[in-house]
Design a protein around this motif. Sequence first.
Motif, PDB file in Angstrom:
ATOM      1  N   ARG A 102       0.825  -1.325   0.040  1.00 55.78           N
ATOM      2  CA  ARG A 102       0.149   0.102   0.069  1.00 55.78           C
ATOM      3  C   ARG A 102       0.894   1.343   0.203  1.00 55.78           C
ATOM      4  NH1 ARG A 102      -2.762   0.803   5.621  1.00 55.78           N
ATOM      5  NH2 ARG A 102      -0.481   1.464   5.873  1.00 55.78           N
ATOM      6  N   ARG A 124      -7.291   5.742  -3.381  1.00 55.64           N
ATOM      7  CA  ARG A 124      -8.636   6.376  -2.331  1.00 55.64           C
ATOM      8  C   ARG A 124      -9.047   5.147  -1.431  1.00 55.64           C
ATOM      9  NH1 ARG A 124      -9.397   8.391  -7.566  1.00 55.64           N
ATOM     10  NH2 ARG A 124      -9.352  10.863  -7.488  1.00 55.64           N
ATOM     11  N   ARG A 125      -9.995   5.554  -0.431  1.00 55.78           N
ATOM     12  CA  ARG A 125     -10.442   4.687   0.541  1.00 55.78           C
ATOM     13  C   ARG A 125     -11.161   3.845  -0.422  1.00 55.78           C
ATOM     14  NH1 ARG A 125     -14.499   6.702   5.133  1.00 55.78           N
ATOM     15  NH2 ARG A 125     -14.663   4.576   6.169  1.00 55.78           N
ATOM     16  N   VAL A 175      -7.090   0.509   0.988  1.00 59.35           N
ATOM     17  CA  VAL A 175      -7.267   1.610  -0.188  1.00 59.35           C
ATOM     18  C   VAL A 175      -7.353   1.077  -1.532  1.00 59.35           C
ATOM     19  CG1 VAL A 175      -5.978   3.504   1.149  1.00 59.35           C
ATOM     20  CG2 VAL A 175      -4.788   2.014  -0.305  1.00 59.35           C
ATOM     21  N   ARG A 231      -1.443   8.079  -2.192  1.00 62.85           N
ATOM     22  CA  ARG A 231      -2.471   8.327  -1.432  1.00 62.85           C
ATOM     23  C   ARG A 231      -3.173   9.540  -1.386  1.00 62.85           C
ATOM     24  NH1 ARG A 231      -2.009   4.816   3.375  1.00 62.85           N
ATOM     25  NH2 ARG A 231      -3.699   5.600   3.988  1.00 62.85           N
ATOM     26  N   THR A 232      -4.381   9.699  -1.588  1.00 58.61           N
ATOM     27  CA  THR A 232      -5.251  10.999  -1.573  1.00 58.61           C
ATOM     28  C   THR A 232      -4.883  11.598  -0.611  1.00 58.61           C
ATOM     29  OG1 THR A 232      -7.075   9.610  -2.656  1.00 58.61           O
ATOM     30  CG2 THR A 232      -7.520  11.746  -1.704  1.00 58.61           C
ATOM     31  N   GLY A 275      -4.980  13.470   3.161  1.00 57.50           N
ATOM     32  CA  GLY A 275      -5.791  13.142   4.271  1.00 57.50           C
ATOM     33  C   GLY A 275      -6.411  11.945   4.332  1.00 57.50           C
ATOM     34  N   ASN A 276      -6.274  10.961   3.567  1.00 62.35           N
ATOM     35  CA  ASN A 276      -6.613   9.703   3.625  1.00 62.35           C
ATOM     36  C   ASN A 276      -6.083   8.904   4.431  1.00 62.35           C
ATOM     37  OD1 ASN A 276      -8.036   7.389   3.193  1.00 62.35           O
ATOM     38  ND2 ASN A 276      -7.412   6.925   1.091  1.00 62.35           N
ATOM     39  N   GLU A 277      -6.423   8.571   5.690  1.00 64.29           N
ATOM     40  CA  GLU A 277      -5.838   7.860   6.662  1.00 64.29           C
ATOM     41  C   GLU A 277      -6.494   6.165   6.708  1.00 64.29           C
ATOM     42  OE1 GLU A 277      -3.214   8.740   8.276  1.00 64.29           O
ATOM     43  OE2 GLU A 277      -3.582  10.687   7.228  1.00 64.29           O
ATOM     44  N   SER A 278      -7.241   5.984   5.677  1.00 67.21           N
ATOM     45  CA  SER A 278      -7.756   4.711   5.372  1.00 67.21           C
ATOM     46  C   SER A 278      -6.857   3.548   5.488  1.00 67.21           C
ATOM     47  CB  SER A 278      -8.779   4.428   4.347  1.00 67.21           C
ATOM     48  OG  SER A 278      -9.936   5.416   4.539  1.00 67.21           O
ATOM     49  N   TYR A 279      -7.075   2.428   5.955  1.00 62.44           N
ATOM     50  CA  TYR A 279      -5.822   1.508   6.059  1.00 62.44           C
ATOM     51  C   TYR A 279      -6.046   0.760   4.813  1.00 62.44           C
ATOM     52  CZ  TYR A 279      -3.093  -2.526   7.334  1.00 62.44           C
ATOM     53  OH  TYR A 279      -2.062  -3.361   7.274  1.00 62.44           O
TER      54      TYR A 279
END
Length: 148
Positions: free
Chosen positions: A31, A50-51, A45, A36-37, A39-43
């Motif tokens: 990953r 993106r999330r 993606v 990464r987008t 501000g995207n903190e999603s694990y």
Amino acid sequence: MLVRESKFGKSRNVPLSDSTAEALARYASLREGFDRTPGNESYFVSLTGRRVIYESVFEVFADLRRSSGIGRQSTVTPRIHDLRHTFAVTVLLQWYRDGGDVAARLPRLSTYLGHRDPRSTYWYLSAAPQLLALAAERLEPTLPQVNS
């Protein structure tokens, strides 16, 4: 593993097997190569960084199910949430069968599943006939005897 700000904004520790922890570490390494987008903190993606969209998870699961042949002979198409249901029911069945105090253990399962409290987990008891039967067996000796 610490899951931060998940369902209902809660954080919780989730026990994982070594093999699952290793697979997640390999994924995290891959990953890091994605753009990464901001501000995207999603694990989890997508390949675009993106999330992951909830609906996409269902589509990928359906593709995996079809390509693997899982459920091909079934009259009911397996859904991704069936994995969660099977896990919860299997844990509860084991707890009943090993004679443990299910009510005392239920908050751990609720936390693992991301439920707000054990009341949200109790429905699994009524959703599986085997669980309902085991719960009734435990309850029966505590009920007053009625003469017929």
